[in-house]
Enzyme design. Structure first.
Site, PDB file in Angstrom:
ATOM      1  N   CYS A  50       0.847  -1.190   0.000  1.00  0.00           N
ATOM      2  CA  CYS A  50       0.000   0.000   0.000  1.00  0.00           C
ATOM      3  C   CYS A  50       0.882   1.239   0.000  1.00  0.00           C
ATOM      4  CB  CYS A  50      -0.901  -0.005   1.231  1.00  0.00           C
ATOM      5  SG  CYS A  50      -2.040   1.391   1.313  1.00  0.00           S
TER       6      CYS A  50
ATOM      7  N   HIS B 156      -8.992  -3.662  -2.203  1.00  0.00           N
ATOM      8  CA  HIS B 156      -8.013  -2.920  -1.406  1.00  0.00           C
ATOM      9  C   HIS B 156      -8.387  -1.438  -1.368  1.00  0.00           C
ATOM     10  CE1 HIS B 156      -3.748  -2.055  -0.116  1.00  0.00           C
ATOM     11  NE2 HIS B 156      -4.106  -0.879  -0.594  1.00  0.00           N
ATOM     12  N   GLU B 157      -8.663  -0.854  -2.537  1.00  0.00           N
ATOM     13  CA  GLU B 157      -8.991   0.572  -2.601  1.00  0.00           C
ATOM     14  C   GLU B 157     -10.355   0.855  -1.977  1.00  0.00           C
ATOM     15  OE1 GLU B 157      -6.560   2.354  -3.125  1.00  0.00           O
ATOM     16  OE2 GLU B 157      -5.284   0.939  -4.202  1.00  0.00           O
TER      17      GLU B 157
ATOM     18  N   HIS C 206     -10.189   1.397   1.647  1.00  0.00           N
ATOM     19  CA  HIS C 206      -9.777   2.748   2.055  1.00  0.00           C
ATOM     20  C   HIS C 206     -10.984   3.663   2.254  1.00  0.00           C
ATOM     21  CE1 HIS C 206      -5.441   2.649   2.080  1.00  0.00           C
ATOM     22  NE2 HIS C 206      -5.396   2.109   0.872  1.00  0.00           N
TER      23      HIS C 206
END
Length: 179
Positions: A102, A144-145, A148
């Protein structure tokens, strides 16, 4: 390519742990400029994705941009895809662990379980509704994004600290090179 105005936030910054706010006006000129800034920051850092919260902006905006980089030499090629107000609407039953890094957690990789296929709804930069089915590495990038936007960082999803590795060891052991 010009330098971006903001820098990528690092793990420990409380803004990375906040839930991002929805985008009200997809055609706002400032939003289009933010997309360009995120793209530049991601490319400068050899990333394959980035989320607005990583730049300190509480907006539901991610960019998925899989391509081979020194950090991900075997990544498939795809055009950068900005996704506004994305939603994960369906996923495969199958999960697979894979190595993730990351831009907000430099120097660390972790084995993270993710769905191998996801269906996502989002708005494009013109405010048009889109739906995509993403597979394998690109599905991993999206998840993953998307995390966030929920205030979640990949290290939260690692099942054991034994599944963490330094970037240097990852490059040496897994990729077989040195950066």
């Amino acid at each position: 390519m010009q330098e971006t105005k903001r820098s990528i936030l690092q793990l420990g910054n409380p803004l990375l742990r906040q839930v991002a706010r929805p985008i009200e006006n997809p055609q706002d000129l400032a939003l289009q400029e933010l997309v360009e800034e995120l793209l530049q920051s991601m490319e400068q850092a050899n990333g394959v994705g980035i989320a607005a919260p990583q730049m300190g902006i509480s907006k539901q905006l991610v960019i998925i941009a899989s391509r081979p980089t020194p950090r991900y030499p075997d990544a498939p090629e795809m055009p950068p895809t900005p996704m506004l107000n994305p939603r994960l609407v369906d996923h495969s039953d199958e999960m697979e662990k894979g190595w993730e890094g990351c831009l907000s957690v430099p120097g660390i990789r972790g084995l993270v379980p993710r769905y191998t296929s996801v269906t996502v709804d989002y708005l494009d930069c013109h405010g048009q509704s889109q739906q995509k089915i993403l597979h394998d590495f690109v599905a991993r990038i999206f998840q993953h994004e998307y995390d966030h936007l929920q205030g979640i960082v990949f290290v939260d999803r690692v099942e054991s600290t034994r599944e963490l590795m330094s970037e240097q060891e990852y490059q040496r052991q897994i990729i077989g090179s040195t950066l």
